[in-house]
Structures are given as structure tokens and as C-alpha cells.
Design a protein around this motif. Structure first.
Motif, short mmCIF file in Angstrom:
data_model
loop_
_atom_site.label_atom_id
_atom_site.label_comp_id
_atom_site.label_asym_id
_atom_site.label_seq_id
_atom_site.Cartn_x
_atom_site.Cartn_y
_atom_site.Cartn_z
N SER A 168 -10.14 3.18 1.73
CA SER A 168 -8.52 3.18 1.31
C SER A 168 -8.14 2.08 0.12
N SER B 89 -10.96 7.90 4.31
CA SER B 89 -11.37 7.56 2.88
C SER B 89 -10.79 9.22 2.14
N VAL C 297 -7.73 9.20 2.59
CA VAL C 297 -6.18 9.24 2.26
C VAL C 297 -5.69 9.17 0.63
N ASP C 298 -5.99 8.35 -0.29
CA ASP C 298 -6.18 8.64 -1.53
C ASP C 298 -6.52 9.51 -1.91
N ARG D 246 -4.63 2.46 -1.02
CA ARG D 246 -3.64 2.70 -1.15
C ARG D 246 -2.81 2.95 1.09
#
Length: 331
Positions: free
Chosen positions: A30, A240, A242-243, A32
Motif C-alpha cells: 500500500s 493491498s 487499502v489504496d 497510502r
């Protein structure tokens, strides 16, 4: 450069887990998510081996340094050192219930001393230009949390703190081990949400017991973010999601094999000069959690770590083993 996000998703500071190698790995999953260091005691920051304790790869940004202590002067000095190392924020630990932490008069026991926490925050924020935040519990021991938590937030926020990450479980400092305190007493997400209603101008993020993105988003609809702990460590692939799942970015263009290849290259670049690189092997144990061959992956890593092979060779060996297992399952 760190990009501020109104809604925060983060990986909790976890002792012996979220070291620089773990954070490098998590950043591959991620762009972010905010990554936290293990808690570092202020005295160690000031007097200890700084490069080993604080050094990190630029790829880890946004990275937050968590410090522990109760001496405002020492905490301010440690915060400044952390900022000089390039951290995007400083967080003070007001949540750890371990005996070792209590004996040093920091961690969760400071929930009983909000005036001191406010004094510490004031000193820390005055020393740095990056944000200083507080990670705390609902309360401790026999406190009536619905009464003491609002008082704690009021006193510390009046000192200028506007961000609190609240672990939604009371900390028992006597009678329970830190391990037992992970499940007892029960979580109380409603009380955290009630704090947001009572203090709407504060940024309040939820921590504790969250295991997947759907539940985490559902529980934090009225809050300002969520923090994953053991779930992100044991099942790191959730990062993976999250973004795209939280921030609307395009779906990740990588799979687990791509991540392993990056990790092998990373290990090859550092393992001859950094003995701690071997720690990465345990940090990636959960990469294939829930997938075909997950047990084989873990076993190959464990056996390889004790074999005398280099970490990159062990990871390559484990990757080949799980690919072979996948091919057999597909045949």
C-alpha cells in the motif's frame, strides 16, 4: 513527500514486529497506509544507537515514530531527534499495559494522569513542526471509562492535541498479562464513536480487533480512520486493498509473486551488511495466509531460517515451493 489524508488507515506500532524491514514489506502492499515504528523509549532515542533504532528507508513514508515516556523534557528531545531523522509525525504511547512499561511510568498507566500527558504533548509539539498525536486506551483498571475518557480527551486536547488513536479496550494493569488483555475486557467501539460525537472537532481513529476492510470501514463511518494491528501482521495481504478500497485508487497491479520478487531483491541489497535483515523472514510468514500452500510457505521459511542459507535464498526457496504446490493443485 507525505500527502496528508483526511481519513487515515494505519498499521499499529507493535513491539518486535514493526521494524524497518516489516515496514518496507508493508509499503510494497500500500502506498497510502501510515506505518508506525515499534515504540522507542525516549531515553533510548536520546542515548541509544540512533541509526539502528530510528533509521528507515525513504520508501516507508508516511512513517510515524512512536515514543514512550513521561518526562516532558526527554520526550521533547526525542521528538526533535525523530523529526530530524525524517519521520512524518510523532506519536506518544499511552496504551501499552506491560509491567516493564508501567515500571517506567509510561504507557497505559498515564491514562490516570491526563494533566501530565497534556504537559508532555505541549513539550513535544513545541519541539517539532510535524504533528504529534496520542495513542491511548479507553481507560485502565476500575476507571469508569464513560467518565474518565472524556476528561482525558478534554484535558489533552485543550493542550493542542487534535488527533487520538483509541484502542477500544480498557487496559488492566493488574491481574491480566498483556496477552490476556488482548481479549479481555470486551471491545467497546460505541464508546469511541460517542467520543467523536462529544468532541466533533477532534480527529479520532479506531484501533482494536479490526480484521478486514469491510468491517473496518463500517465501524468507522463517523470516525477519522482506523488502525490495524495483528491482522495486518498475520494477514498482510489486506493492506493491498487499502489504496483502492478506501481511497479509490486503481486496483493494485501486482500479485504475491511480484511482492516476493521485490523482497528478494531488497534482501540481496542489504543482507551482507545488515544482520537484522533475517527478521524479514518472520514478517512475511502470513503473506500467503488463506492461499494454497500457506502452511508449506511458513514451514519452508522456518526451516530455511535455521539452515544457514542467506535470507534471500530462503525466500527464493519458499517461493519456489509454493509455486510448485500451486502447480500441483492446478493439475
Amino acid at each position: 513527500m507525505y500527502e496528508y489524508q483526511e481519513f487515515k488507515v494505519s498499521v499499529a506500532p507493535m513491539m518486535d514486529w514493526t521494524d524497518r524491514h516489516c515496514r518496507w514489506f508493508h509499503r510494497q502492499l500500500s502506498k497510502r497506509v501510515e506505518l508506525y515504528t515499534e515504540m522507542v523509549v525516549a531515553d533510548a532515542v536520546i542515548h541509544g544507537p540512533r541509526d539502528r533504532l530510528l533509521g528507515f528507508d525513504a520508501i516507508e513514508h508516511p512513517a510515524i515514530l512512536q515514543v514512550g515516556g513521561s518526562d516532558p523534557h526527554k520526550l521533547s528531545e526525542a521528538s526533535k531527534i525523530g523529526e530530524d531523522y525524517g519521520y512524518d509525525g510523532i506519536n506518544i504511547n499511552i496504551g501499552c499495559p506491560s509491567d516493564r512499561v508501567q515500571s517506567g511510568r509510561f504507557g497505559a498507566c498515564l491514562m490516570a494522569e491526563p494533566d501530565l500527558v497534556a504537559e508532555c504533548f505541549t513539550a513535544m509539539q513545541a519541539a517539532v513542526s510535524v504533528p504529534v498525536t496520542v495513542k491511548c486506551r479507553l481507560g485502565i483498571d476500575d476507571q469508569a471509562c464513560e467518565e474518565t475518557l472524556p476528561r482525558f480527551l478534554e484535558i489533552v486536547s485543550n493542550a493542542g492535541c487534535d488527533t487520538f488513536i483509541i484502542h477500544a479496550r480498557k487496559a488492566w494493569l493488574q491481574g491480566l498479562s498483556p496477552k490476556e488483555n488482548r481479549d479481555v475486557p470486551p471491545l467497546d467501539y460505541d464508546l469511541v464513536r460517542a467520543m467523536k460525537e462529544q468532541f466533533p472537532t477532534l480527529k479520532i481513529e479506531l484501533n482494536g480487533g479490526l480484521t478486514d476492510i469491510e468491517t473496518s470501514l463500517s465501524e468507522t463511518m463517523t470516525l477519522d480512520g482506523f488502525m490495524w494491528g495483528r491482522a495486518a501482521y498475520h494477514s498482510p495481504w489486506i493492506l493491498s486493498e487499502v489504496d483502492s478500497g478506501v481511497y479509490g485508487d486503481s486496483a493494485p497491479g501486482f500479485d504475491r509473486s511480484d511482492i516476493v520478487e521485490r523482497l528478494v531483491s531488497y534482501l540481496q541489497s542489504i543482507e551482507t551488511k545488515d544482520r537484522s535483515a533475517k527478521a524479514l523472514l518472520r514478517h512475511v510468514m502470513g503473506l500467503y495466509s488463506g492461499q494454497v500452500g500457506a502452511r508449506l510457505w511458513r514451514r519452508t521459511l522456518s526451516e530455511g531460517a535455521a539452515s544457514g542459507l542467506s535470507p534471500s535464498e530462503v525466500l527464493t526457496q519458499a517461493h519456489q515451493a509454493i509455486q510448485d504446490a500451486s502447480d500441483r493443485a492446478a493439475a
